[in-house]
Design a protein around this motif. Structure first.
Motif, PDB file in Angstrom:
ATOM      1  N   LYS A 166      25.165  62.506   4.648  1.00  0.00           N
ATOM      2  CA  LYS A 166      24.456  61.344   5.181  1.00  0.00           C
ATOM      3  C   LYS A 166      25.455  60.471   5.922  1.00  0.00           C
ATOM      4  O   LYS A 166      26.006  59.513   5.361  1.00  0.00           O
ATOM      5  N   LEU A 167      25.691  60.818   7.175  1.00  0.00           N
ATOM      6  CA  LEU A 167      26.701  60.083   7.937  1.00  0.00           C
ATOM      7  C   LEU A 167      26.267  58.683   8.331  1.00  0.00           C
ATOM      8  O   LEU A 167      27.055  57.932   8.918  1.00  0.00           O
ATOM      9  N   SER A 168      25.009  58.333   8.004  1.00  0.00           N
ATOM     10  CA  SER A 168      24.589  56.957   8.264  1.00  0.00           C
ATOM     11  C   SER A 168      25.199  56.022   7.218  1.00  0.00           C
ATOM     12  O   SER A 168      25.175  54.807   7.376  1.00  0.00           O
ATOM     13  N   ASN A 170      28.078  54.244   5.076  1.00  0.00           N
ATOM     14  CA  ASN A 170      29.457  53.832   5.310  1.00  0.00           C
ATOM     15  C   ASN A 170      30.443  54.552   4.395  1.00  0.00           C
ATOM     16  O   ASN A 170      31.532  54.942   4.813  1.00  0.00           O
ATOM     17  N   ARG A 173      31.175  57.954   5.800  1.00  0.00           N
ATOM     18  CA  ARG A 173      32.065  57.840   6.971  1.00  0.00           C
ATOM     19  C   ARG A 173      33.496  57.534   6.549  1.00  0.00           C
ATOM     20  O   ARG A 173      34.451  58.082   7.110  1.00  0.00           O
ATOM     21  N   MET A 199      24.739  65.963  14.023  1.00  0.00           N
ATOM     22  CA  MET A 199      25.045  64.580  13.622  1.00  0.00           C
ATOM     23  C   MET A 199      24.576  63.648  14.733  1.00  0.00           C
ATOM     24  O   MET A 199      24.634  63.996  15.918  1.00  0.00           O
ATOM     25  N   TRP A 200      24.152  62.433  14.366  1.00  0.00           N
ATOM     26  CA  TRP A 200      23.679  61.471  15.367  1.00  0.00           C
ATOM     27  C   TRP A 200      24.866  60.938  16.164  1.00  0.00           C
ATOM     28  O   TRP A 200      25.889  60.569  15.571  1.00  0.00           O
ATOM     29  N   ASP A 203      26.319  57.778  14.810  1.00  0.00           N
ATOM     30  CA  ASP A 203      27.107  57.935  13.576  1.00  0.00           C
ATOM     31  C   ASP A 203      28.511  58.428  13.900  1.00  0.00           C
ATOM     32  O   ASP A 203      29.501  57.982  13.306  1.00  0.00           O
ATOM     33  N   SER A 206      30.632  55.605  15.329  1.00  0.00           N
ATOM     34  CA  SER A 206      31.146  54.707  14.288  1.00  0.00           C
ATOM     35  C   SER A 206      32.252  55.371  13.484  1.00  0.00           C
ATOM     36  O   SER A 206      33.265  54.745  13.166  1.00  0.00           O
TER      37      SER A 206
END
Ligand code: ARE
Ligand code: CA
Length: 483
Positions: A166-168, A170, A173, A199-200, A203, A206
């Motif tokens: 879930k790269l949304s 933080n 990431r 991946m978005w 994302d 960021s």
């Protein structure tokens, strides 16, 4: 992130697929440095799932970000990076950050970390179930990706049942950035980002914003890592490579597919006169180009039947064209021999240990390693590219069919014959008068040519004759190999 950060005068990387770090260190010193290569794309350096029979693809199933794999441990990785940097060869790591292992089952990884693909537990990072996309983000029936026409499914569901991070989030990431920054600190120059399509773009933007600059001891201050994102875009899906341009470069898969048609004599070579953006490809400065890669040479990743080392004649022609032409940042594939009926087959090994790469008297590799980058036509064209870099393509000539020639300013000239009859032409090369070594048929040792010689007259003209039955039906000359 689009600057390859090569040492000055170097312009091509090679994917040393599944090589050990100790072999790569030696290869930098004994071959890649002296022959003008920019760098090496290495196999994923982080801990992966142990899969029985050790297929090559187990390395695309991360268990943690500890730097222990069949290629070597962290000390060996550091030694490789240091030794390669010292001879001006950069290391680009394959970053598998979209997912962890396949779901279902449990076990240990190459660094001994436990993983559980049922409960989505990866204590070696640590990641737990909350760090993965779930039914709230992914709406496909079984959580897997089925429909590449549905961008949300492609990005939030599981690629071939791999647990989708879930790269949304933080925290996710931060853990990934921590891993990449660890590699940057060791001295790598950049990353191939695996499965970027999944991946978005936001994302990724960021995430990369959390990356530190490259190690200033090697690169000077303020230099960003080179990032090239694996996005397979053949023009037929809603997700396009252009969404990722600007974040970094993208892999250009149309390039190898189109050149494959030409060098298999399915599309006239004369059409290549406007090769590049005019062929519906992204801008030259936004792409990494290649003839084949580790997936499509064995039918993975959509396959597409690229030309590979299994067809040496068209492969050398296509690679030579790629390296002579100004478009894109170039990557060579360096393979191991495998049985084409077994697309899982891992690298040459004994037990769980990858075999050393051995070097034969004629510079080629043994012990099961193919080493396309050590074929004379390949490494001499890597040098050609370095010599002609920045020069415009000019003096294009073709016979309306499968014979072509072009020059690069007053630095280099190439002639190719894929026709079914011989080529016999006097052509304007744009080069200064003199005697040049044909770097396809031989080498230049600083004073003489081991292969054929080409005379360029005071008017820049030279005579070329190339049969149609030769294994290497082409001639390349450049000012770096002039007697
Ligand atoms: C393996 C097994 C699977 C199993 C899975 C989980 O083969 O049966 O379900 O493990 O247990 C590589 C191998 C996979 C392997 C995987 C994990 O190729 O076979 O799965 O490692 O071990 C898409 C993606 C693209 C991707 C290709 C392969 O978009 O990103 O598929 N390429 C990269 C790497 C691969 C790697 C992965 C991603 C995963 O280069 O080496 O997989 O990390 C159309 C679409 C493409 C799509 C293609 C194929 O062409 O446009 O986007 O490519 O179809 O589906
Ligand atoms: Ca994803």
């Amino acid at each position: 992130y689009s600057n390859p950060t090569c040492a000055p005068g170097r312009n091509t990387i090679v994917h040393l697929f599944e090589w050990k770090w100790s072999d790569i260190a030696q290869e930098c010193e004994r071959f890649l440095g002296p022959n003008g290569f920019c760098g090496v794309q290495i196999s994923p350096p982080n801990e992966n799932r142990l899969v029985s029979n050790r297929p090559w693809w187990e390395r695309y199933q991360p268990v943690s970000y500890k730097l222990i794999t069949r290629s070597g441990n962290e000390d060996q990785l550091r030694d490789m990076v240091n030794r390669c940097n010292k001879v001006n060869v950069r290391i680009y790591a394959d970053a598998v950050i979209n997912h962890m292992t396949g779901v279902g089952g449990s076990g240990t990884g190459t660094a001994g970390s436990h993983w559980d693909g049922d409960s989505l537990s990866y204590p070696g990072v640590p990641f737990s179930a909350w760090d993965f996309n779930s039914g709230s983000e992914c709406h496909s029936s079984d959580m897997n990706i089925h429909d590449y026409n549905n961008a949300e499914e492609v990005r939030n569901c599981r690629l071939v049942s791999l647990a989708d991070l879930k790269l949304s989030k933080n925290y996710v990431r931060d853990e990934i950035a921590g891993y990449m920054n660890h590699l940057i600190n060791i001295g790598v120059a950049g990353f191939r980002v695996d499965a970027a399509k999944h991946m978005w773009p936001g994302d990724l933007r960021s995430l990369f914003g959390k990356l530190t600059n490259l190690n200033s001891g090697v690169f000077g201050s303020g230099v960003k890592p080179f990032i090239f994102q694996e996005v397979i875009d053949m023009g037929s899906e809603p997700i396009s490579a252009s969404e990722y341009i600007g974040i970094g470069r993208v892999t250009n898969f149309i390039f190898g597919a189109k050149l494959g048609q030409v060098f298999r004599n399915e599309n006239k070579a004369s059409y290549l006169h406007n090769w590049g953006e005019a062929w519906n490809m992204p801008n030259s400065n936004d792409v990494v180009v290649f003839i084949d890669n580790h997936d499509n040479q064995r039918g993975h990743g959509g396959g597409g039947g690229p030309i590979t080392h299994f067809e040496p004649r068209p492969y050398k022609l296509a690679t030579t064209f790629m390296l002579a032409h100004p478009y894109g940042f170039t990557r060579l594939m360096s393979s191991y021999n495998f049985d084409r009926s077994n697309t899982d087959q891992g690298p040459p090994h004994h037990g769980d240990t990858i075999n050393d790469v051995t070097i034969n008297g004629d510079q080629t590799c043994g012990n099961g390693w193919t080493c396309e980058h050590r074929w004379r036509q390949m490494y001499n064209m890597v040098a050609f590219r370095n010599v002609v870099m920045g020069q415009n393509l000019q003096h294009w000539w073709d016979n309306g069919n499968y014979q072509i020639a072009f020059g690069r300013g007053n630095k280099g000239f190439i002639v190719m014959n894929m026709d079914s009859h011989s080529l016999d032409q006097t052509l304007q090369t744009g080069l200064p008068a003199g005697t040049y070594c044909d770097v396809i048929s031989g080498n230049y040792d600083g004073s003489s040519c081991s292969g054929n010689e080409i005379q360029v007259g005071n008017d820049g003209n030279a005579h070329f004759s190339i049969g149609n039955t030769s294994d290497n039906p082409m001639i390349a000359i450049h000012v770096g190999a002039k007697k």
